[in-house]
Design an enzyme around this catalytic site. Structure first.
Site, mmCIF file in Angstrom:
data_model
loop_
_atom_site.group_PDB
_atom_site.id
_atom_site.type_symbol
_atom_site.label_atom_id
_atom_site.label_comp_id
_atom_site.label_asym_id
_atom_site.label_seq_id
_atom_site.Cartn_x
_atom_site.Cartn_y
_atom_site.Cartn_z
ATOM 1 N N ALA A 298 12.904 32.367 68.159
ATOM 2 C CA ALA A 298 12.214 32.213 66.880
ATOM 3 C C ALA A 298 12.377 30.796 66.340
ATOM 4 C CB ALA A 298 12.740 33.231 65.873
ATOM 5 N N TYR A 299 13.557 30.243 66.511
ATOM 6 C CA TYR A 299 13.814 28.901 65.988
ATOM 7 C C TYR A 299 12.911 27.870 66.667
ATOM 8 C CZ TYR A 299 16.222 24.669 64.526
ATOM 9 O OH TYR A 299 16.504 23.430 63.991
#
Length: 431
Positions: free
Chosen positions: A336-337
């Protein structure tokens, strides 16, 4: 040499010192403690050559009121946040009645010699004089406004030292004086080796780990397995500290046995006419110290990992971000990052440091996509100057709830506990 008799006088009664000692409390190590802020003449050798503290009647309640000058062996320490290793020097304090032979009430002073510690002292610094169980004294001077000074004040239960003169505690068995995880580490920072063991698990550990130290992850898992009926979701703050406390006691139990076993084998090697392996002993001693230092931080990360799992949180441990930085925990994870389309406001990073000192600044560069960062620590009583700088840098400090009491009321209003942090992450992950 023990200069204190087996029986000592207190309040007109002769008491056996061993009966007065209550295991698990400060009274196990100290008979009394006095604290004050240093005045200008006490700290500045250019303003006074007397080198004396006024031994008030309350101070003499645990030091005594001898007829003759009495030299008491003392270990002096100067503590500051800028140096993890204190300035240490062995010397003495001399207790005497400066009005001896005069038709006036006695007035006792404590003479102190010039030491590297006294040369570092400044007006307003914290002074603590503690009488140890062996009769010697521990003289601590901590820099004014320092976090370590606040830790010492909290340890001994001194709240307001703005007035001149000594504040004295000779009752060291209250709930405040109970030695727990945080107080144990402060004591060891000032040279007091705290004995803590749980021998009922020793045989099981020796069998399970084949008479050696296991990996930190293995040991953390084992420590948690010895505790039942805990709810990481309902009481995350209490559970985390309970896990840490249990692992620390079990580790010390196993460590004491393995160290004693190694020492019994000796360190042999030819040095002149003596059969001693100094290098081998020093290497072993260094390995013990390094293991202690590295293990606590890793244990904290291990228990947090389990806590996050029990709370249903998604994360990556030591994910790689910009410039190969590795935040300890990244929520909801590395994928996600690194996804540009993922909303950065739903990202959370948590640095973990069992003790902060100035190392908290390292966290600031560990995840560029996240503006408001979090840092979890077990460090007690960090100075107001440091926490204000953290807040200015958009770094939120997270501590287990039981450690909040070591901070000022204003700091406590800003601090976040573990429960608050897990709730924040859960909300960002959609409940």
């Amino acid at each position: 040499m023990n200069l204190v008799p087996a029986l000592w006088l207190y309040g007109g009664r002769s008491l056996d010192r061993d009966q007065e000692m209550k295991p698990g409390y400060l009274s196990e190590y100290f008979e009394g403690v006095a604290a004050k802020r240093l005045s200008a003449v006490e700290a500045d050798g250019t303003r006074s050559n007397q080198h004396e503290y006024h031994a008030t009647r309350k101070v003499r309640a645990f030091l005594g009121s001898p007829e003759e000058k009495t030299r008491i062996p003392a270990r002096f320490l100067y503590l500051t946040d800028d140096d993890s290793d204190p300035v240490v020097e062995d010397a003495f304090l001399t207790l005497y009645n400066c009005r001896k032979g005069k038709p006036r009430s006695p007035e006792y002073h404590l003479y102190f010699p010039t030491t590297n510690v006294s040369l570092n002292a400044s007006e307003g610094d914290l002074l603590v004089i503690a009488k140890k169980r062996d009769g010697s004294l521990l003289v601590i001077i901590a820099e004014n406004g320092s976090g370590i000074g606040r830790q010492i004040e909290w340890l001994f239960g001194f709240v307001d030292l703005v007035h001149p003169g000594f504040f004295v505690k000779s009752e060291l068995e209250t709930e405040q004086d109970r030695i727990e995880f945080a107080s144990r580490f402060i004591l060891e920072n000032i040279g007091i080796a705290v004995e803590a063991s749980e021998d009922t698990y020793l045989d099981d550990m020796l069998t399970r780990f084949s008479g050696r130290f296991p990996t930190t992850r293995e040991f953390s898992t084992y420590a948690r397995s010895t505790l039942k009926d805990l709810s990481p979701r309902d009481q995350p703050d209490l559970v985390l500290m309970t896990w840490m406390e249990r692992e620390e006691i079990l580790f010390r139990t196993l460590e004491r046995y393995l160290i004693a076993d190694r020492l019994s084998q000796g360190f042999t090697g030819k040095i002149g006419a003596r059969n001693v392996d100094v290098d081998g002993f020093l290497s072993f001693s260094l390995s013990v110290q390094n293991r202690r230092k590295s293990r606590v931080g890793l244990a904290l990360e291990n228990h947090l990992e389990r806590l996050f799992e029990e709370n249903g949180l998604r994360y990556t441990r030591t994910a790689i971000t910009e410039n190969r930085a590795k935040p300890d925990f990244l929520f909801p994870g590395a994928a996600a990052y690194h996804d540009p389309a993922f909303d950065s406001l739903k990202l959370t990073m948590l640095g973990v440091k069992s003790t902060c000192k100035d190392r908290w600044r390292q966290v600031l560069a560990e995840a560029d996509r996240i503006d408001d960062k979090h840092l979890l620590t077990l460090e007690t009583a960090i100075s107001t100057h440091q926490t204000e700088e953290m807040a200015a840098k958009q770094l939120q400090l997270v501590l287990p709830r039981s450690l909040h009491q070591t901070y000022t009321p204003a700091q406590q209003a800003w601090l976040m506990d573990v429960s608050g942090f897990t709730e924040l992450v859960r909300e960002r992950q959609g409940g």
